[in-house]
Design an enzyme around this catalytic site. Structure first.
Site, PDB file in Angstrom:
ATOM      1  N   TRP A  74       1.352  27.410 -14.557  1.00  0.00           N
ATOM      2  CA  TRP A  74       2.057  27.596 -15.524  1.00  0.00           C
ATOM      3  C   TRP A  74       2.787  27.558 -15.710  1.00  0.00           C
ATOM      4  O   TRP A  74       3.659  27.405 -16.988  1.00  0.00           O
ATOM      5  CB  TRP A  74       3.346  29.029 -14.551  1.00  0.00           C
ATOM      6  CG  TRP A  74       2.391  29.448 -13.293  1.00  0.00           C
ATOM      7  CD1 TRP A  74       1.721  30.716 -13.631  1.00  0.00           C
ATOM      8  CD2 TRP A  74       1.822  29.487 -11.757  1.00  0.00           C
ATOM      9  NE1 TRP A  74       1.239  31.056 -12.251  1.00  0.00           N
ATOM     10  CE2 TRP A  74       1.602  30.459 -11.135  1.00  0.00           C
ATOM     11  CE3 TRP A  74       2.807  28.850 -10.866  1.00  0.00           C
ATOM     12  CZ2 TRP A  74       1.477  30.457 -10.137  1.00  0.00           C
ATOM     13  CZ3 TRP A  74       2.274  28.931  -9.890  1.00  0.00           C
ATOM     14  CH2 TRP A  74       1.080  29.987  -9.500  1.00  0.00           C
ATOM     15  N   HIS A  75       3.245  25.867 -16.407  1.00  0.00           N
ATOM     16  CA  HIS A  75       3.276  25.448 -17.451  1.00  0.00           C
ATOM     17  C   HIS A  75       2.312  24.946 -19.086  1.00  0.00           C
ATOM     18  O   HIS A  75       1.934  23.982 -19.431  1.00  0.00           O
ATOM     19  CB  HIS A  75       3.767  23.921 -16.767  1.00  0.00           C
ATOM     20  CG  HIS A  75       3.766  23.871 -15.644  1.00  0.00           C
ATOM     21  ND1 HIS A  75       4.710  22.982 -14.967  1.00  0.00           N
ATOM     22  CD2 HIS A  75       5.045  24.970 -15.110  1.00  0.00           C
ATOM     23  CE1 HIS A  75       5.038  22.853 -13.169  1.00  0.00           C
ATOM     24  NE2 HIS A  75       5.863  24.118 -14.275  1.00  0.00           N
TER      25      HIS A  75
END
Length: 228
Positions: free
Chosen positions: A165-166
């Site tokens: 999720w980065h």
């Protein structure tokens, strides 16, 4: 456009423990970060098992070992799905492990998790089967038995690939925004988030983003004061 692939494993614990936040276990060469979490929910496989959605006294707890690396060589793409309808989500492709260096880093990380599971401390979380043999009860794809088999570990990485999720790189400085984070070609619009990164930090980028937001915000205030 890039995303840091997440690798790791979920192990069902034979006893309940209190959930914990992410703990850093270690940082390896090539900026590979290994972390651990105790959680009532897995994060490396979809929650397709009905018992995981029921909050009961028998809901299992998981020991979750995950890793990521900050420098991603696999390049993805980001393009508009519609030139007229802004509500249509863009088409994003991350192409995880399409670069051999990324796959090699995953292999190193998975092997290190395997080394961690061989320690005496990890004996406590093994489960005994009906034959009396003790071992880890994995949820999802188990770690390869022979971690020395590069092909098997590579296949494990591909089967369990997931996001951390980065996301980053969709609005890189110098291409979409200038050095002051102003959108090139638009006078009064700035973008200050992870999309401006050419590389994502090794761990959660929240603190980096907060610092960046404060830095840009102070610059905007200073510019306004100078105009007055």
């Amino acid at each position: 456009m890039s995303d840091n692939p997440r690798f790791g494993t979920n192990i069902i614990l034979p006893f309940p423990v209190l959930p914990s936040s992410v703990k850093v276990v270690g940082i390896l060469q090539d900026n590979i970060y290994i972390q651990s979490i105790a959680s009532p929910f897995p994060i490396l496989v979809p929650p397709i098992f009905s018992f995981l959605t029921q909050v009961t006294s028998i809901t299992p707890t998981f020991a979750i070992f995950v890793g990521k690396f900050s420098e991603v060589h696999s390049e993805g793409s980001l393009r508009l799905n519609s030139s007229t309808n802004v509500k249509r989500s863009p088409i994003v492709r991350f192409n995880y492990y399409s670069h051999p260096d990324d796959l090699g880093r995953c292999v190193k990380g998975v092997r290190k998790i395997g080394d961690l599971l061989k320690t005496k401390t990890m004996e406590k979380i093994k489960t005994q089967n009906l034959e009396g043999n003790k071992g880890f009860e994995f949820l999802g794809v188990p770690l390869p038995e022979n971690l020395g088999n590069v092909s098997a570990v590579e296949e494990y990485c591909k089967k369990t690939e997931s996001t951390y999720w980065h996301y980053h790189g969709g609005c890189v400085v110098g291409k979409v925004v200038d050095g002051n984070y102003k959108v090139i070609g638009i006078k009064n619009l700035r973008i200050v988030d992870g999309s401006t990164f050419s590389e994502s930090p090794g761990t959660n980028p929240m603190a980096t983003l907060m610092m960046l937001g404060r830095y840009v915000g102070l610059k905007v205030l200073q510019e306004r004061l100078n105009l007055n």
